[in-house]
Design a protein around this motif. Structure first.
Motif, PDB file in Angstrom:
ATOM      1  N   LEU A  78       0.825  -1.213   0.000  1.00 11.33           N
ATOM      2  CA  LEU A  78       0.000   0.000   0.000  1.00 11.33           C
ATOM      3  C   LEU A  78       0.857   1.261   0.000  1.00 11.33           C
ATOM      4  O   LEU A  78       0.452   2.294  -0.526  1.00 11.33           O
ATOM      5  CB  LEU A  78      -0.937   0.012   1.218  1.00 11.33           C
ATOM      6  N   GLY A  79       2.036   1.186   0.611  1.00  9.61           N
ATOM      7  CA  GLY A  79       2.996   2.289   0.577  1.00  9.61           C
ATOM      8  C   GLY A  79       2.531   3.601   1.189  1.00  9.61           C
ATOM      9  O   GLY A  79       3.046   4.652   0.828  1.00  9.61           O
ATOM     10  N   ARG A  80       1.564   3.573   2.087  1.00 11.68           N
ATOM     11  CA  ARG A  80       1.049   4.778   2.741  1.00 11.68           C
ATOM     12  C   ARG A  80       0.541   5.807   1.743  1.00 11.68           C
ATOM     13  O   ARG A  80       0.616   7.014   1.968  1.00 11.68           O
ATOM     14  CB  ARG A  80       2.101   5.397   3.671  1.00 11.68           C
ATOM     15  N   ARG A  81       0.015   5.321   0.620  1.00 13.11           N
ATOM     16  CA  ARG A  81      -0.577   6.219  -0.374  1.00 13.11           C
ATOM     17  C   ARG A  81      -2.094   6.121  -0.226  1.00 13.11           C
ATOM     18  O   ARG A  81      -2.681   5.096  -0.593  1.00 13.11           O
ATOM     19  CB  ARG A  81      -0.162   5.807  -1.794  1.00 13.11           C
ATOM     20  N   PRO A  82      -2.763   7.152   0.311  1.00 10.80           N
ATOM     21  CA  PRO A  82      -4.218   7.093   0.455  1.00 10.80           C
ATOM     22  C   PRO A  82      -4.886   6.746  -0.876  1.00 10.80           C
ATOM     23  O   PRO A  82      -4.542   7.290  -1.926  1.00 10.80           O
ATOM     24  CB  PRO A  82      -4.592   8.505   0.906  1.00 10.80           C
ATOM     25  N   GLY A  83      -5.803   5.811  -0.811  1.00  7.30           N
ATOM     26  CA  GLY A  83      -6.487   5.346  -2.026  1.00  7.30           C
ATOM     27  C   GLY A  83      -5.952   4.030  -2.536  1.00  7.30           C
ATOM     28  O   GLY A  83      -6.617   3.355  -3.327  1.00  7.30           O
ATOM     29  N   SER A  84      -4.746   3.631  -2.104  1.00  4.67           N
ATOM     30  CA  SER A  84      -4.212   2.335  -2.519  1.00  4.67           C
ATOM     31  C   SER A  84      -5.049   1.230  -1.885  1.00  4.67           C
ATOM     32  O   SER A  84      -5.477   1.340  -0.742  1.00  4.67           O
ATOM     33  CB  SER A  84      -2.759   2.174  -2.074  1.00  4.67           C
ATOM     34  N   MET A  85      -5.260   0.136  -2.645  1.00  4.12           N
ATOM     35  CA  MET A  85      -6.137  -0.916  -2.153  1.00  4.12           C
ATOM     36  C   MET A  85      -5.639  -2.300  -2.576  1.00  4.12           C
ATOM     37  O   MET A  85      -5.099  -2.459  -3.673  1.00  4.12           O
ATOM     38  CB  MET A  85      -7.558  -0.693  -2.683  1.00  4.12           C
ATOM     39  N   ILE A  86      -5.778  -3.256  -1.671  1.00  8.70           N
ATOM     40  CA  ILE A  86      -5.460  -4.655  -1.946  1.00  8.70           C
ATOM     41  C   ILE A  86      -6.722  -5.468  -1.665  1.00  8.70           C
ATOM     42  O   ILE A  86      -7.369  -5.283  -0.639  1.00  8.70           O
ATOM     43  CB  ILE A  86      -4.340  -5.183  -1.016  1.00  8.70           C
ATOM     44  N   SER A  87      -7.074  -6.368  -2.594  1.00 10.84           N
ATOM     45  CA  SER A  87      -8.153  -7.322  -2.327  1.00 10.84           C
ATOM     46  C   SER A  87      -7.523  -8.580  -1.733  1.00 10.84           C
ATOM     47  O   SER A  87      -6.537  -9.094  -2.266  1.00 10.84           O
ATOM     48  CB  SER A  87      -8.892  -7.693  -3.619  1.00 10.84           C
ATOM     49  N   LEU A  88      -8.108  -9.043  -0.649  1.00  9.59           N
ATOM     50  CA  LEU A  88      -7.560 -10.222   0.034  1.00  9.59           C
ATOM     51  C   LEU A  88      -8.639 -11.297   0.091  1.00  9.59           C
ATOM     52  O   LEU A  88      -9.662 -11.130   0.750  1.00  9.59           O
ATOM     53  CB  LEU A  88      -7.107  -9.849   1.450  1.00  9.59           C
ATOM     54  N   ARG A  89      -8.432 -12.379  -0.660  1.00 10.43           N
ATOM     55  CA  ARG A  89      -9.330 -13.531  -0.594  1.00 10.43           C
ATOM     56  C   ARG A  89      -8.461 -14.740  -0.258  1.00 10.43           C
ATOM     57  O   ARG A  89      -7.796 -15.281  -1.135  1.00 10.43           O
ATOM     58  CB  ARG A  89     -10.056 -13.733  -1.918  1.00 10.43           C
ATOM     59  N   GLU A  90      -8.479 -15.095   1.009  1.00 14.94           N
ATOM     60  CA  GLU A  90      -7.612 -16.177   1.485  1.00 14.94           C
ATOM     61  C   GLU A  90      -8.348 -17.031   2.495  1.00 14.94           C
ATOM     62  O   GLU A  90      -9.372 -16.632   3.051  1.00 14.94           O
ATOM     63  CB  GLU A  90      -6.351 -15.617   2.160  1.00 14.94           C
ATOM     64  N   GLN A  91      -7.775 -18.195   2.741  1.00 13.63           N
ATOM     65  CA  GLN A  91      -8.263 -19.072   3.791  1.00 13.63           C
ATOM     66  C   GLN A  91      -7.156 -19.221   4.816  1.00 13.63           C
ATOM     67  O   GLN A  91      -6.034 -19.558   4.474  1.00 13.63           O
ATOM     68  CB  GLN A  91      -8.626 -20.440   3.197  1.00 13.63           C
TER      69      GLN A  91
END
Length: 197
Positions: free
Chosen positions: A23-36
């Motif tokens: 994300l790098g502390r950049r507002p607006g950055s997003m990661i989708s996390l689909r894990e088990q």
């Protein structure tokens, strides 16, 4: 509030640590996390919980905002427990909505909130464990039932009444008369020979 038995352990040993370095502390950055993931310890309450090593599905958005990292989405898992009335095993599923802010080090939020009020971004990672434990503990029933109208156990013999024959009951003597009944033999319905009966 429900607690994980190992809540005091170090962050890196938690099964729910998510790396947020991208994300790098950049507002607006997003990661989708689909894990088990899974936890070595149960998550929930004494009578019903997510069992140890059960699959916990994470479907989350991990976003950088000005004050930290916002994690939102759905956590779902199977549950297992025991009916409070008949003590029979029960299983189910739980799905919780998670929305949790983790403050960046040296942010205003970090400086103005206590450690137990909000999570922190530590070593470019966030630990979702306590947030999941708290949300699961609030969502699970304190008194789980196998059926809403579960009749429970027979107070005399302990069999589950739901599976007992219709009209299941025991002949009982009032405890106040039990000792007297033991002293008196069976009563005969025949009149006595001496005419007194």
């Amino acid at each position: 509030m429900a607690k994980h038995p190992d809540a005091g352990r170090r962050q890196r040993s938690s099964p729910f640590v998510v790396n947020v370095a991208r994300l790098g502390r950049r507002p607006g950055s997003m990661i989708s996390l689909r894990e088990q993931r899974s936890s070595p310890a149960p998550i929930g309450l004494d009578l019903v919980a997510i069992p140890p090593h059960a699959a916990v599905d994470l479907d989350l958005r991990v976003e950088s905002v000005s004050e930290g990292v916002l994690v939102s989405g759905v956590v779902s898992a199977p549950t297992a427990g025991e009916c409070v009335r008949c003590l029979q095993p029960l299983t189910g599923d739980i799905e919780i909505e998670l929305t949790e802010l983790f403050a960046y080090p040296d942010s205003t939020t970090d400086a103005t909130t206590d450690d137990d009020e909000i999570g922190r971004v530590t070593d470019d990672a966030v630990d979702l464990e306590q947030a999941i434990v708290d949300a699961v503990g609030l969502a699970l029933p304190l008194s789980p039932l196998c059926e809403p109208d579960c009749p429970g156990l027979c107070p005399d013999c302990g069999v589950p009444l739901a599976g007992a024959e219709p009209g299941h009951q025991h002949d009982k003597i009032d405890p106040r008369w039990a000792k007297l009944a033991g002293m008196v033999g069976p009563q005969s319905s025949e009149p006595s020979d001496d005419g007194s009966g």
